[in-house]
Design an enzyme around this catalytic site. Structure first.
Site, PDB file in Angstrom:
ATOM      1  N   GLY A  92       3.327  -5.187 -13.188  1.00 23.56           N
ATOM      2  CA  GLY A  92       3.623  -5.183 -11.882  1.00 23.56           C
ATOM      3  C   GLY A  92       5.152  -4.981 -11.660  1.00 23.56           C
ATOM      4  O   GLY A  92       5.626  -4.095 -12.438  1.00 23.56           O
ATOM      5  N   SER A 125       3.051  -3.317 -19.505  1.00 25.16           N
ATOM      6  CA  SER A 125       3.835  -3.113 -18.483  1.00 25.16           C
ATOM      7  C   SER A 125       5.010  -3.795 -18.492  1.00 25.16           C
ATOM      8  O   SER A 125       5.859  -4.097 -19.359  1.00 25.16           O
ATOM      9  CB  SER A 125       3.338  -2.512 -17.231  1.00 25.16           C
ATOM     10  N   ALA A 126       5.098  -4.460 -17.226  1.00 23.82           N
ATOM     11  CA  ALA A 126       6.311  -5.451 -17.163  1.00 23.82           C
ATOM     12  C   ALA A 126       6.342  -6.544 -17.938  1.00 23.82           C
ATOM     13  O   ALA A 126       7.316  -7.065 -18.605  1.00 23.82           O
ATOM     14  CB  ALA A 126       6.172  -6.056 -15.483  1.00 23.82           C
ATOM     15  N   HIS A 162       5.369   2.810 -19.794  1.00 25.87           N
ATOM     16  CA  HIS A 162       4.938   4.148 -19.041  1.00 25.87           C
ATOM     17  C   HIS A 162       5.916   5.380 -19.191  1.00 25.87           C
ATOM     18  O   HIS A 162       5.985   6.187 -18.254  1.00 25.87           O
ATOM     19  CB  HIS A 162       4.812   3.808 -17.390  1.00 25.87           C
ATOM     20  N   GLU A 197       1.753   6.156 -22.123  1.00 27.72           N
ATOM     21  CA  GLU A 197       0.637   5.574 -21.530  1.00 27.72           C
ATOM     22  C   GLU A 197      -0.620   5.541 -22.519  1.00 27.72           C
ATOM     23  O   GLU A 197      -0.612   6.329 -23.421  1.00 27.72           O
ATOM     24  CB  GLU A 197       0.071   6.343 -20.487  1.00 27.72           C
TER      25      GLU A 197
END
Length: 243
Positions: A92, A125-126, A162, A197
Site C-alpha cells: 500500500g 511491496s511497502a 515493482h 513484479e
C-alpha cells in the site's frame, strides 16, 4: 530467521493474494508450526483493514488451525507482535505504513521478534521496502504529515518494489532509474535492489536468496557504477554492504 520480501502482492492472473510465492511461504509456515499470525495493514488506504486481513486468510486457507488477526484488532499492538509466530505486512502506501509503525511503537518489537525470536516475516511491496534501513526508495507519494523515513533495518540494502525499466513516450518526468540514481547520488555508500513484479527475496539462516519464477532479473544500483541485472540465486554478498 525467515524474512520474505515480495515485490508485490498479486499478479494479473492471481486468484488470491501472494499466490506466486505461496509455494515457498506455506512450507515455511508448516515447518515452523505457525499458529498465530498478525497482519499489519497500515499501508492499505483504499480498502478497509478488515478486507486486507480477509484476503490474507483466503491466501492461507489450506493451513489448518491458524489464528489470523489484524494488528488493529488488538488493544495492545506491541504485545500482539510478541505473541505472534508470524508477522505479515501488507503493501500500500509506504509512508503511511512506516509512520503508523513508529506511532504505535512497533519498530523495535518487530525487529526483536523477527531477528531474535524466530518469527516469520512476510512483507510485500511497502512491507518489503520497510525492511531496508529507511524507506526512501519507495515509489509512493508522501500522504502524511511529519513523515518518518527510518524503518525496520532488517537488511542493509535498499529495496525498490515493482521495479520496471521503462520510459513512457512523451513523458518528461523522471524514470524509475533516474529516481534511484538520485537516491544513490545523495547516499553514495548505499545499494538499491530493484525487484520486478513476481519476484522476492528470502533471508534465512542459510543466507539471502533471490526467487524469480518468471525468470526476471533483479537490478542492482550503486553510486558511480552502471546498473547491473542478475538472476543469481545466492545473494548473500549483499548482506555485507555498508550501512
Amino acid at each position: 530467521m525467515n524474512i520474505f520480501m515480495l515485490s508485490n502482492g498479486k499478479l494479473p492472473n492471481s486468484k488470491v493474494l501472494l499466490e506466486y510465492a505461496l509455494p515457498a511461504i506455506i512450507p515455511c509456515f508448516k515447518a515452523q508450526k505457525i499458529k498465530k499470525v498478525v497482519v499489519i495493514p497500515y499501508a492499505v488506504i483504499r480498502l478497509s483493514y478488515d478486507e486486507r486481513v480477509q484476503s490474507v486468510k483466503d491466501a492461507l486457507a489450506e493451513l489448518d488451525g491458524l489464528e489470523i488477526k489484524g494488528i488493529h484488532e488488538f488493544a495492545d499492538p506491541v504485545q500482539a507482535i510478541y505473541d505472534a509466530d508470524a508477522i505479515m505486512v501488507s503493501g500500500g502506501n509506504t509512508w503511511h505504513l512506516n509512520k503508523c509503525l513508529h506511532d504505535n511503537g512497533l519498530i523495535e518489537p518487530i525487529r526483536d521478534k523477527v531477528l531474535n525470536q524466530n518469527a516469520v516475516y512476510v512483507g510485500w511491496s511497502a512491507g518489503s521496502v520497510i525492511c531496508s534501513p529507511n524507506m526512501c526508495t519507495t515509489n509512493d507519494m508522501c500522504i502524511v504529515d511529519a513523515a518518518i523515513t527510518p524503518s525496520l533495518n532488517l537488511v542493509p540494502f535498499h529495496i525498490n518494489a515493482h521495479y520496471i525499466d521503462a520510459t513512457i513516450e512523451n513523458h518528461m518526468g523522471e524514470t524509475r532509474d533516474e529516481r534511484i540514481e538520485e537516491f544513490c547520488i545523495r547516499n553514495p555508500h548505499k545499494s538499491v535492489i530493484g525487484l520486478p513484479e513476481g519476484t522476492w527475496l528470502h533471508l534465512s539462516d542459510n543466507g539471502l536468496t533471490y526467487h524469480t519464477p518468471n525468470n526476471k532479473p533483479y537490478t542492482w544500483f550503486q553510486f558511480g557504477q552502471e546498473k547491473q541485472n542478475f538472476t543469481e540465486t545466492d545473494m548473500t554478498r549483499f548482506m555485507q554492504v555498508n550501512l
